[in-house]
Each structure stands twice: as structure tokens, then as C-alpha cells.
Design a protein around this motif. Structure first.
Motif, PDB file in Angstrom:
ATOM      1  N   SER A  95      30.451 -84.001  -6.260  1.00 56.54           N
ATOM      2  CA  SER A  95      31.430 -84.761  -5.348  1.00 56.54           C
ATOM      3  C   SER A  95      32.549 -85.078  -6.053  1.00 56.54           C
ATOM      4  N   VAL A  96      32.425 -85.756  -7.000  1.00 57.19           N
ATOM      5  CA  VAL A  96      33.704 -86.755  -7.223  1.00 57.19           C
ATOM      6  C   VAL A  96      34.559 -85.957  -8.325  1.00 57.19           C
ATOM      7  N   THR A  97      33.956 -84.573  -9.239  1.00 55.63           N
ATOM      8  CA  THR A  97      33.960 -83.787  -9.875  1.00 55.63           C
ATOM      9  C   THR A  97      35.562 -82.775  -9.307  1.00 55.63           C
ATOM     10  N   SER A  98      35.068 -82.474  -7.947  1.00 56.35           N
ATOM     11  CA  SER A  98      35.325 -81.981  -6.791  1.00 56.35           C
ATOM     12  C   SER A  98      37.198 -82.865  -6.326  1.00 56.35           C
ATOM     13  N   GLY A  99      36.895 -84.164  -6.183  1.00 55.34           N
ATOM     14  CA  GLY A  99      38.110 -84.592  -5.915  1.00 55.34           C
ATOM     15  C   GLY A  99      39.093 -84.570  -6.538  1.00 55.34           C
ATOM     16  N   LEU A 100      38.820 -84.567  -7.854  1.00 57.28           N
ATOM     17  CA  LEU A 100      39.963 -84.321  -8.872  1.00 57.28           C
ATOM     18  C   LEU A 100      40.204 -83.340  -9.216  1.00 57.28           C
ATOM     19  N   LEU A 101      39.204 -82.013  -9.035  1.00 55.93           N
ATOM     20  CA  LEU A 101      40.134 -80.756  -9.156  1.00 55.93           C
ATOM     21  C   LEU A 101      40.718 -80.340  -7.876  1.00 55.93           C
ATOM     22  N   SER A 102      40.544 -81.192  -7.090  1.00 52.91           N
ATOM     23  CA  SER A 102      41.533 -80.960  -5.877  1.00 52.91           C
ATOM     24  C   SER A 102      42.905 -81.148  -5.930  1.00 52.91           C
ATOM     25  N   ILE A 103      42.736 -82.523  -6.386  1.00 55.77           N
ATOM     26  CA  ILE A 103      43.825 -83.248  -6.491  1.00 55.77           C
ATOM     27  C   ILE A 103      44.922 -82.415  -7.389  1.00 55.77           C
ATOM     28  N   ALA A 104      44.265 -81.789  -8.958  1.00 54.64           N
ATOM     29  CA  ALA A 104      45.319 -81.472 -10.271  1.00 54.64           C
ATOM     30  C   ALA A 104      45.428 -79.502  -8.967  1.00 54.64           C
ATOM     31  N   THR A 105      44.644 -79.073  -8.014  1.00 56.33           N
ATOM     32  CA  THR A 105      45.583 -78.245  -7.489  1.00 56.33           C
ATOM     33  C   THR A 105      46.266 -78.208  -6.713  1.00 56.33           C
ATOM     34  N   GLY A 106      45.720 -79.414  -6.009  1.00 54.43           N
ATOM     35  CA  GLY A 106      47.145 -79.781  -4.948  1.00 54.43           C
ATOM     36  C   GLY A 106      47.913 -79.786  -5.610  1.00 54.43           C
ATOM     37  N   ILE A 107      48.366 -81.061  -6.393  1.00 57.93           N
ATOM     38  CA  ILE A 107      49.920 -80.917  -7.833  1.00 57.93           C
ATOM     39  C   ILE A 107      50.785 -79.769  -7.846  1.00 57.93           C
TER      40      ILE A 107
ATOM     41  N   ALA B 171      30.457 -84.015   2.674  1.00 57.51           N
ATOM     42  CA  ALA B 171      30.501 -82.835   3.023  1.00 57.51           C
ATOM     43  C   ALA B 171      31.484 -81.695   3.447  1.00 57.51           C
ATOM     44  N   VAL B 172      32.380 -82.739   5.204  1.00 52.83           N
ATOM     45  CA  VAL B 172      32.982 -81.926   5.751  1.00 52.83           C
ATOM     46  C   VAL B 172      34.300 -81.737   5.122  1.00 52.83           C
ATOM     47  N   LEU B 173      34.572 -83.138   4.196  1.00 55.95           N
ATOM     48  CA  LEU B 173      36.001 -82.537   3.477  1.00 55.95           C
ATOM     49  C   LEU B 173      35.598 -81.895   2.059  1.00 55.95           C
ATOM     50  N   SER B 174      34.136 -81.580   1.307  1.00 60.17           N
ATOM     51  CA  SER B 174      34.220 -80.741   0.726  1.00 60.17           C
ATOM     52  C   SER B 174      34.523 -79.131   1.136  1.00 60.17           C
ATOM     53  N   ALA B 175      34.429 -78.767   2.521  1.00 58.80           N
ATOM     54  CA  ALA B 175      34.800 -77.204   2.658  1.00 58.80           C
ATOM     55  C   ALA B 175      35.912 -77.179   3.420  1.00 58.80           C
ATOM     56  N   ALA B 176      36.907 -78.994   3.652  1.00 54.09           N
ATOM     57  CA  ALA B 176      38.187 -78.603   3.606  1.00 54.09           C
ATOM     58  C   ALA B 176      38.635 -78.338   2.469  1.00 54.09           C
ATOM     59  N   GLU B 177      38.668 -78.624   1.272  1.00 53.21           N
ATOM     60  CA  GLU B 177      38.828 -78.345   0.216  1.00 53.21           C
ATOM     61  C   GLU B 177      38.626 -77.296   0.198  1.00 53.21           C
ATOM     62  N   ALA B 178      37.362 -76.493  -0.258  1.00 57.53           N
ATOM     63  CA  ALA B 178      37.076 -75.232  -0.505  1.00 57.53           C
ATOM     64  C   ALA B 178      38.732 -74.013   0.227  1.00 57.53           C
ATOM     65  N   GLY B 179      38.066 -74.668   1.841  1.00 53.77           N
ATOM     66  CA  GLY B 179      39.865 -73.278   2.522  1.00 53.77           C
ATOM     67  C   GLY B 179      39.947 -73.343   2.328  1.00 53.77           C
ATOM     68  N   LEU B 180      41.078 -74.912   1.686  1.00 53.89           N
ATOM     69  CA  LEU B 180      42.913 -74.877   1.389  1.00 53.89           C
ATOM     70  C   LEU B 180      42.505 -74.292   0.113  1.00 53.89           C
ATOM     71  N   SER B 181      41.456 -74.674  -1.261  1.00 53.92           N
ATOM     72  CA  SER B 181      41.566 -73.729  -2.178  1.00 53.92           C
ATOM     73  C   SER B 181      41.346 -72.067  -1.858  1.00 53.92           C
TER      74      SER B 181
END
Length: 220
Positions: A60-72, A163-173
Motif C-alpha cells: 500500500s505504501v509503495t503503491s502510493g509512492l509509485l502513484s505520485i511518480a506516475t502522476g508527475i 482498498a478503495v483508493l488502490s482500486a482508483a489508482e489502478a483505474g487511473l493507471s
């Protein structure tokens, strides 16, 4: 789904990038709170904490960091659609983040299911329960090295949003990955012709015309 509007697409890509950064920060903070308030007390080897809890929280923590990098990357690319390195970077980052976010969501759902099914006993493994198994819903007489007040409700209240935010991250990615495929002209989005439009626009820019003029007239 493979369509990408050259006029409205950059703004949508920037919005998706901002959403990834925001969701990534929230997911990272929630994961850090779970680790700091719950898992750090019961994740020692002597306490035999179940692997699902620790692995799900780390992902969960790693996914948050990678989502930030992907967003940038998505935000920077929204202003530089024709840059090949950014297109490849968006493809790689969004693909990895989609897989990691999906794994994070599945891991958190598994951890939530195990916690609910066993009444939170896995959260109380660090307690002295020589007489009977300790239930997190009613930790009567439990001698724990940490505060057991509302540990069950707090953990679930943090895991469910994660879990909900991780699903949103997957959809946006996945959306960003499809945009990268369209910009690179790769299957199954190779028929969008956005790559040819960007190349034609780059070739007709004033800077490109000046470079072509200098090549045509080397004595100038």
C-alpha cells in the motif's frame, strides 16, 4: 477507449495526473498511519504476525509512492506530448503502478477478510493469551504491549479506504497506460492516428522549419 483528443486530451491527462498525486499521498499517509499505530507493535518476529498484514501494508505504501511518480510524469507529459522519453516513461510507470495497485487492493481485501473472519485475533498476537485466544472485539484480560482500544475498528477504518483508493489508482493507471499506447501508436491503440498528428504538428512548428532551412542552406 483508445481515442485521445489532441485538444482536450492534454487537460484530461493533467487532471488524471493530479488525481493520481492526490490519491497517492492519501494512500501513503493512511498506510503509514496503519503501520505506526498498529502493525509496528505486532510485526516483530517473536509475535508471529500474519504475513498478509505486513505485505499488504508495504504494498500500500509503495503503491502510493509509485502513484505520485506516475502522476508527475502524466502532468509533465500533458505539456510535452511529442517527447518520446516521456511517452515511454508513462507507459512503464502506469503499467507497473496498475499491477501494484491491483495487488495492493487484493491484499488489503484479503487482510480485511481474514481480520473480520477471525474477529481480529491476528491483531492481538502480541498479547499474553495463555488461557484463551484473545479476540480484538472483546480483549478482556489481555496483557498487550500496546493500547488495544478500538484497534479492530481503527484498522478496518483505515484499510477499507486504502482498498478503495488502490482500486482508483489502478483505474487511473490503466487509463494513463492506454494514453501511452495511443501516443506511441502501439496495439491495440495503433489506429488512433494521434502519433501521426503529433509528428505532423512537430514537423510544421516554426522551430522545425528553421532547422530544416538551415540544413537546406548550410552557407547561411
Amino acid at each position: 477507449m483508445c481515442t485521445f483528443d489532441k485538444d482536450k486530451g492534454p487537460r484530461r491527462l493533467m487532471q488524471k495526473g493530479l488525481m493520481l498525486i492526490l490519491i497517492g499521498h492519501i494512500n501513503f499517509i493512511l498506510g503509514a498511519i496503519v503501520h505506526g499505530s498498529v502493525l509496528r507493535h505486532i510485526s516483530k518476529p517473536s509475535h508471529n504476525i500474519t504475513t498478509e498484514y505486513t505485505v499488504a501494508n508495504i504494498i500500500s505504501v509503495t503503491s502510493g509512492l509509485l502513484s505520485i511518480a506516475t502522476g508527475i510524469i502524466a502532468i509533465v507529459m500533458s505539456r510535452n506530448l511529442h517527447v518520446v522519453k516521456l511517452q515511454i516513461g508513462l507507459l512503464i510507470a502506469s503499467f507497473l503502478n496498475a499491477l501494484l495497485s491491483a495487488a495492493c487492493c487484493a491484499g488489503l481485501l484479503l487482510a480485511i477478510s481474514i481480520t473480520v473472519a477471525h474477529g481480529g485475533q491476528g491483531l492481538m498476537l502480541g498479547c499474553n493469551d495463555t488461557q484463551a485466544p484473545v479476540n480484538a472485539r472483546s480483549p478482556v484480560g489481555a496483557q498487550c504491549p500496546f493500547d488495544t482500544t478500538r484497534i479492530y475498528d481503527t484498522t478496518l477504518a483505515l484499510w477499507i479506504p486504502c482498498a478503495v483508493l488502490s482500486a482508483a489508482e489502478a483505474g487511473l493507471s490503466v487509463w494513463c497506460f492506454v494514453v501511452g499506447l495511443a501516443l506511441r501508436g502501439l496495439a491495440p491503440c495503433g489506429s488512433s492516428y494521434i502519433k501521426e498528428q503529433l509528428e505532423e504538428e512537430a514537423g510544421s512548428s516554426p522551430h522545425s522549419r528553421r532547422l530544416m532551412g538551415r540544413r537546406a542552406d548550410p552557407d547561411a
